[in-house]
Write an enzyme that holds these catalytic residues in place. Structure first.
Site, PDB file in Angstrom:
ATOM      1  N   LYS A   1       0.837  -1.202   0.000  1.00  0.00           N
ATOM      2  CA  LYS A   1       0.000   0.000   0.000  1.00  0.00           C
ATOM      3  C   LYS A   1       0.874   1.256   0.000  1.00  0.00           C
ATOM      4  O   LYS A   1       1.732   1.430   0.873  1.00  0.00           O
ATOM      5  CB  LYS A   1      -0.935   0.011   1.215  1.00  0.00           C
ATOM      6  N   VAL A   2       0.625   2.101  -0.980  1.00  0.00           N
ATOM      7  CA  VAL A   2       1.349   3.364  -1.143  1.00  0.00           C
ATOM      8  C   VAL A   2       0.319   4.486  -1.213  1.00  0.00           C
ATOM      9  O   VAL A   2      -0.654   4.375  -1.960  1.00  0.00           O
ATOM     10  CB  VAL A   2       2.206   3.345  -2.427  1.00  0.00           C
TER      11      VAL A   2
END
Length: 380
Positions: A140-141
């Protein structure tokens, strides 16, 4: 009849917004996969803070690693990676199936403290990708301005990315551009596009939580603006999502995308996040039943998933009322609300809402680590 199973007929995937060692070990997650057609899991710092800091399930592991001299940050990373690996293994059969529909993924988040650090985000995402070492992990970014170039770089390197904290349509378009450009970079490098997946997580309930009180004040003040504002209450998040889906259909079509699709590229699906209802005036399934449609994901908390299983009504709703949705977004500026400014505020708050539980998480691990070290000294 199980509504959680029935929703697959409409080509939407339900992912669970929760992970803990307990549900991994007691069979609950496996049961949800087998019986409820669960097709993925997402995690975030708040979820791990609750799981690790709010239970004794990890204490023995923390004690053992503390005695090995590991820091609180290293211990947390090890705990999170181990849980994600175990969850990935439970979803491996789905991931490997011929009709997995880009499902079977488990998401693990880069430290929220790096949300405005492109190089730091890229480096930690690589580290997590290598540490988990499972093809069905998603890193997750955040969709911050600094996160966008990291997304492009990581996609070009073949890392599956769950882009988180998307609140506005312009930022959503920028996210899709980073994804597509990353795939194009990969093609130029002569690398395969097969089995590279990404989702764009559009956050919903927080939009209404921020904007509804402002609309309530306008209505209370009376006048022409009040008449225009009243129908907008509770509608902005759903309207944003429905318009985002139309953008998705436009972006992942045409010659540019087809050139990538011909090489095996999968679209970056929209994922509806922040779907647990936070307003008692609204139905608990507001952000689930209102946004069911093909090639989408809805990540839901445990409580919302259980409610949907009990009384959910699967129907293809995502493209219903599209004219009304577009009208909602057109009318917001007419009553004096700048949606771009609101979504910018939500992004800022969203980053902070992940930093705070992450800090609590590290603090709780540190306390347990320190206690274990002190105990070891006393018994030495």
């Amino acid at each position: 009849m199980n509504p959680l199973v029935d929703i697959r007929r409409l080509d939407q995937s339900l992912w669970l917004d929760f992970i803990s060692r307990k549900v991994l070990q007691n069979g609950e997650l496996k049961r949800r996969i087998d019986e409820d057609a669960l097709r993925g899991v997402t995690s975030n710092p708040a979820i791990f803070e609750k799981a690790i800091g709010g239970s004794a399930d990890y204490d023995d592991t923390i004690k053992a690693q503390a005695e090995q001299g590991k820091s609180a940050d290293d211990i947390y990373m090890g705990l999170a990676v181990a849980d994600v690996q175990a969850a990935c293994d439970l979803f491996k059969e789905l991931y490997d199936s011929h009709d997995n529909s880009s499902d079977g993924y488990v998401s693990l988040e880069v430290s929220p403290r790096l949300a405005h650090d492109t190089a730091g985000t890229t480096a930690e995402a690589r580290q997590l990708w290598q540490a988990v070492s499972r093809p069905n992990v998603m890193i997750k970014v955040p969709a911050t301005l600094e996160g966008l170039p990291a997304i492009r770089t990581l996609i070009s390197e073949g890392v599956n990315i769950n882009v988180t904290l998307i609140f506005g349509l312009d930022r959503y378009k920028a996210v899709t551009e980073a994804f597509i450009a990353g795939l194009e970079d990969r093609v130029k490098a002569g690398k395969s596009l097969a089995r590279i997946d990404s989702v764009a997580s559009f956050f919903l309930s927080r939009i209404d939580v921020l904007i509804d009180p402002q609309l309530d004040k306008i209505v209370a003040a009376g006048g022409d603006k009040a008449k225009l504002a009243e129908p907008l209450i509770g509608e902005v998040a759903i309207a944003s999502a429905k318009v985002a889906y139309q953008l998705y259909k436009e972006i992942f079509a045409g010659a540019r995308w087809q050139a990538l699709a011909d090489k095996g590229a999968n679209t970056q699906r929209l994922l509806w996040a922040s779907t647990g209802n936070k307003n008692p005036k609204y139905d608990d399934l507001k952000y689930v039943e209102g946004l069911i449609g093909p090639k989408t994901v809805d990540t839901v908390p445990v409580e919302t998933m259980d409610i949907f299983k009990e009384r959910g009504k699967p129907a293809d709703t995502l493209e219903q009322g599209l004219d009304q949705a577009q009208a909602v977004l057109r009318d917001l500026p007419k009553v004096g609300i700048d949606l771009d400014a609101q979504t910018a505020q939500l992004e800022k708050e969203g980053v902070q809402k992940f930093i705070e539980p992450f800090g609590k998480l590290i603090d709780s691990v540190e306390k347990k680590r320190a206690a274990a070290v002190d105990g070891a000294k006393q018994t030495a």
